[in-house]
Design a protein around this motif. Sequence first.
Motif, PDB file in Angstrom:
ATOM      1  N   ARG A 184     -11.825 -45.802 -65.516  1.00  0.00           N
ATOM      2  CA  ARG A 184     -13.130 -46.143 -64.959  1.00  0.00           C
ATOM      3  C   ARG A 184     -13.179 -47.613 -64.566  1.00  0.00           C
ATOM      4  O   ARG A 184     -13.673 -47.964 -63.504  1.00  0.00           O
TER       5      ARG A 184
ATOM      6  N   LYS B 269     -11.897 -37.791 -69.570  1.00  0.00           N
ATOM      7  CA  LYS B 269     -12.290 -36.576 -70.292  1.00  0.00           C
ATOM      8  C   LYS B 269     -13.216 -35.684 -69.441  1.00  0.00           C
ATOM      9  O   LYS B 269     -13.017 -34.473 -69.363  1.00  0.00           O
ATOM     10  N   ASP B 270     -14.207 -36.311 -68.800  1.00  0.00           N
ATOM     11  CA  ASP B 270     -15.115 -35.530 -67.951  1.00  0.00           C
ATOM     12  C   ASP B 270     -14.328 -34.833 -66.838  1.00  0.00           C
ATOM     13  O   ASP B 270     -14.542 -33.663 -66.538  1.00  0.00           O
ATOM     14  N   LEU B 271     -13.442 -35.609 -66.242  1.00  0.00           N
ATOM     15  CA  LEU B 271     -12.650 -35.078 -65.138  1.00  0.00           C
ATOM     16  C   LEU B 271     -11.841 -33.859 -65.588  1.00  0.00           C
ATOM     17  O   LEU B 271     -11.858 -32.806 -64.950  1.00  0.00           O
TER      18      LEU B 271
ATOM     19  N   SER C 272     -12.916 -44.330 -73.960  1.00  0.00           N
ATOM     20  CA  SER C 272     -13.834 -44.273 -72.830  1.00  0.00           C
ATOM     21  C   SER C 272     -13.079 -44.526 -71.511  1.00  0.00           C
ATOM     22  O   SER C 272     -12.225 -45.400 -71.444  1.00  0.00           O
ATOM     23  N   GLY C 273     -13.394 -43.722 -70.521  1.00  0.00           N
ATOM     24  CA  GLY C 273     -12.819 -43.935 -69.195  1.00  0.00           C
ATOM     25  C   GLY C 273     -11.435 -43.359 -68.986  1.00  0.00           C
ATOM     26  O   GLY C 273     -10.784 -43.621 -67.974  1.00  0.00           O
TER      27      GLY C 273
ATOM     28  N   VAL D  94      -4.725 -37.890 -61.016  1.00  0.00           N
ATOM     29  CA  VAL D  94      -3.669 -38.680 -60.393  1.00  0.00           C
ATOM     30  C   VAL D  94      -2.815 -39.341 -61.464  1.00  0.00           C
ATOM     31  O   VAL D  94      -3.340 -39.755 -62.508  1.00  0.00           O
TER      32      VAL D  94
ATOM     33  N   ARG E 276     -11.202 -48.169 -61.405  1.00  0.00           N
ATOM     34  CA  ARG E 276     -11.948 -47.692 -60.245  1.00  0.00           C
ATOM     35  C   ARG E 276     -13.020 -48.717 -59.847  1.00  0.00           C
ATOM     36  O   ARG E 276     -13.150 -49.063 -58.671  1.00  0.00           O
TER      37      ARG E 276
END
Length: 471
Positions: free
Chosen positions: A365, A181-183, A177-178, A147, A368
């Motif tokens: 993160r 990257k994982d996404l 961090s947050g 998004v 969220r």
Amino acid sequence: MTPAAATILVVDDEHLIRWSLEQQLRREGFTVLLAETGGEAIQKAQAENPDLILLDIRLPDADGLEILERLRAGDAEALVIMVTAHGGVESAVRAMKLGAHDYIIKPFDVEELKLTVRKALETKALRRDVARFQAELGHGSSLGDIVGDSRVIRDLKLLIQRIAQSDATTVLLEGESGTGKDLVARVIHFQSARARAPFLAVNCAALPDHLLESELFGHEKGAFTDAKALKKGLFEQADGGTVYLDEIGDMKLDLQAKLLRLIEEKSFRRVGGVRDLQVDVRIIAATNRDLTKAMEAGEFRKDLYYRLKVFPIHLDPLRERPEDILPLVRHFLHRFSGEMRREIRDLHPEAQACLTKYTWPGNVRELRNVLERAMILASGEILHVEHLPPEIGAAQVERPLPPATPAHAAGMTLPAEGVSLEEVERDLVRQALEATEGNQVRAARLLGISRDALRNRMKKFGLGEVGQKGG
Ligand SMILES: Nc1ncnc2c1ncn2[C@@H]1O[C@H](COP(=O)(O)OP(=O)(O)OP(=O)(O)O)[C@@H](O)[C@H]1O
Ligand SMILES: [Mg+2]
């Protein structure tokens, strides 16, 4: 794994049956292992990790059912097909209850046997697909899950599409961090032609070196004291798919060398292994450290760095793309509304101002988590400043005060006859509460004091629960 590449363990005490099954199944392209006794079956199942086991229900040293139970109790993932003599249907049924996948009755028709085996292996492949599909549903894995309206995010999506289409390129994701990257790693995998093969992730910082090595590359039975069974590593398990190496900067140098070889030659050895094995995986590596620094310090191999860097993606921190904040807020409001079965329609403009002004050190993160917490706290349909953590509510303090502000203290002159400071204070607190309809957070802000300080004064002046709201 395609059925043709599957390994099948045949357990039977009759030499002739073992021999004939071995011939038939080899002809179908399977790798066949043989065991004569229950003990041998357990040992081979552990050492070789077969995909399927054909298990005779009557064995010299043990009951086939007992072996079945021991296999199911271990971490073998093999499907078990029981082989039972004519008239043994009852025990076959018991075997099914104990977790056998299917059974066949001796003497069996070879074609029927092959069909049963093929169906079982297909079921296994299907189960993996279903598991993967569910994982995909649960987590974001399409471009739409990323998004943001900023130029950066739009460019990012184009880049992801290109990478997903180019088959095997290694990718390096860099970002705090947050930042997602994982996404992004998941989206790349699930948008690529590899989507039907596994996406497996490992955090290189979470495991001690030797465990990380066997996690990634697997080990042979007996490679070290605890290696009681053969273990396939993530690269093998993910064959045809993607391996996501999180916090790659924490990987030790010797393992980096092994990884480089895997990337360049697509081949590797299990720990304790002497054979070179081939795999086809895409590596996506991520780091929130500056790898160039690690490289200068001699902690990261240059050759690996440049190999990973073929396709670098840098994810900007949220504070550098504030235009993404509100779209993300709406995205999470919508998502949590669904999950919590609550209808939070919107944000109060003040809350909105706080959220856009805050610098978000924990990036998306943190955003969220803040919204999730706020939605739990909010009782109505609108999120207010008081549902946000104080450090974020405070992001608003420097904003110009709203017009409802009472006379500015600086503009007051002390009357010649003097004044009761307490009276003035009491009056100002009362006015602030009136102006904000009892909203303590906003009243405190109008007075330039903390909410606790306001509460103390309310208590002191007996302004207690008057029209109080947002407590
Ligand atoms: N652009 C985005 N759109 C929607 N959700 C996002 C976006 N970026 C991040 N997120 C969400 O924010 C959370 C954190 O993202 P993620 O875990 O991918 O971060 P990370 O960069 O891997 O962090 P870390 O370095 O701490 O592992 C996840 O829930 C993720 O889905
Ligand atoms: Mg991560």
